[in-house]
Design an enzyme around this catalytic site. Structure first.
Site, PDB file in Angstrom:
ATOM      1  CB  SER A   1      -0.969  -0.059   1.184  1.00  0.00           C
ATOM      2  OG  SER A   1      -2.017   0.867   1.011  1.00  0.00           O
TER       3      SER A   1
ATOM      4  CG  ASP B   1      -7.494  -1.739  -3.602  1.00  0.00           C
ATOM      5  OD1 ASP B   1      -8.162  -1.016  -2.840  1.00  0.00           O
ATOM      6  OD2 ASP B   1      -6.296  -2.004  -3.415  1.00  0.00           O
TER       7      ASP B   1
ATOM      8  CG  HIS C   1      -6.081  -2.001   0.029  1.00  0.00           C
ATOM      9  ND1 HIS C   1      -5.502  -1.277  -1.001  1.00  0.00           N
ATOM     10  CD2 HIS C   1      -5.356  -1.704   1.145  1.00  0.00           C
ATOM     11  CE1 HIS C   1      -4.499  -0.568  -0.529  1.00  0.00           C
ATOM     12  NE2 HIS C   1      -4.383  -0.815   0.773  1.00  0.00           N
TER      13      HIS C   1
END
Length: 322
Positions: free
Chosen positions: A140, A268, A296
């Site tokens: 991320s 996501d 995600h």
């Protein structure tokens, strides 16, 4: 990457939230870490959690993980990647971004999605200490920052790491920042992040009175507002728009000069599929994996309650091949 979510876990939100909940219910065994504290050049510190390779294999590969927003060495993806590394006989290290190791840092700064100078300093220190191959994974926020480091390092990056992988990175920060601030995303993910980010910021203000406006910080209702008050000005950006533009990895993916894997699920919840790059945008050194499902940093597999080894095995296998 060929991945299909299990039938019992439909949709991007479920595929995002359930894996994170799994780590909290202790379904992932936790091997103790060995912690080191490193002094930084600006009189601050970072904490690095280690799982060492076997003592008789000092030149075994080292896998380095750069965690996501408000993540740490006990995040579900860190536990899963650490398990994979241990099973290979590799070392595993998680350098924490400032303020994410359980103790507030000392300098008038925190961390951000384009923190490539911090990534570079950490990797350089790891390189001097480790004799074997070094591989890096960013998740991320950490994935975007790692790619930004590779872009800035150019042809010198291969002297640091053999290959790298980015997982669920918000490569276009403007697109992701706006997406996480709308609808269900705002109610679930934005509230979750701000629940920890605001208190940390206010502790930073207590260390450095006048650093930012406390009233505006408390009034922030999304990451755009928070970054405008805190993240952007503390790290040399004019405002949120300037930060999101300059820190995004997407525009310069073609500048990367070492083997790099970029993984993003098309469902996501807060990295819009329309914002993702295509292979023609990234150059010969970057491989894109964009499975239809996964959420995600999810990618759970198996029968209920599921397991999280599919992603580490796929990413780890790619790194091994490079």
């Amino acid at each position: 990457m060929l991945y299909s979510a299990p039938w019992w876990l439909p949709g991007g939100h479920a595929q995002t939230i359930w894996p994170a909940l799994q780590s909290r219910t202790a379904r992932l065994p936790v091997t103790p870490y060995r912690r080191e504290r490193w002094a930084t050049p600006d009189a601050d510190f970072v904490d690095v959690d280690w799982r060492d390779a076997p003592a008789d294999q000092p030149a075994a590969p080292l896998l380095v993980l750069f965690h996501g927003l408000e993540g740490c060495s006990r995040s579900h993806y860190a536990l899963a990647l650490g398990q994979w590394a241990q099973a290979q006989g590799w070392g595993f290290a998680v350098p924490h971004f400032r303020g994410c190791s359980g103790e507030i840092n000392l300098a008038p700064r925190a961390y951000h999605s384009g923190d490539f100078e911090e990534i570079g300093w950490m990797l350089a220190r790891l390189r001097t200490r480790h004799a074997g191959p070094l591989y890096a994974v960013g998740v991320s926020l950490g994935g975007n920052a790692l790619l930004r480091w590779a872009q800035e390092a150019g042809s010198t990056a291969v002297s640091m790491v053999q290959a790298l992988a980015s997982i669920s990175a918000p490569l276009d920060l403007s697109a992701s920042g706006l997406a996480i601030g709308r609808g269900l995303n705002r109610q679930v993910y934005t509230r979750m992040f701000l629940k920890t980010m605001k208190p940390k910021a206010l502790r930073k203000l207590a260390q450095f009175p006048g650093l930012f406006d406390a009233r505006n910080l408390r009034a922030a209702r999304d990451l755009y507002d928070f970054d405008n008050v805190f993240t952007a000005p503390l790290h040399g950006f004019k405002n949120t728009r300037d930060y999101w533009l300059r820190a995004s990895a997407k525009p310069r993916l073609a500048d990367i000069r070492l083997p790099s894997l970029v993984v993003n699920a098309l469902n996501d919840p807060f990295v819009p599929a329309a914002s993702l790059p295509q292979q023609r945008d990234v150059g010969a050194h970057v491989t894109l994996w964009q499975p239809a499902q996964g959420g995600h940093v999810g990618f759970m597999a198996g029968s209920p309650p599921g397991h999280l080894q599919t992603l580490p095995q796929a990413v780890g296998g790619w790194l091994l091949a490079h």
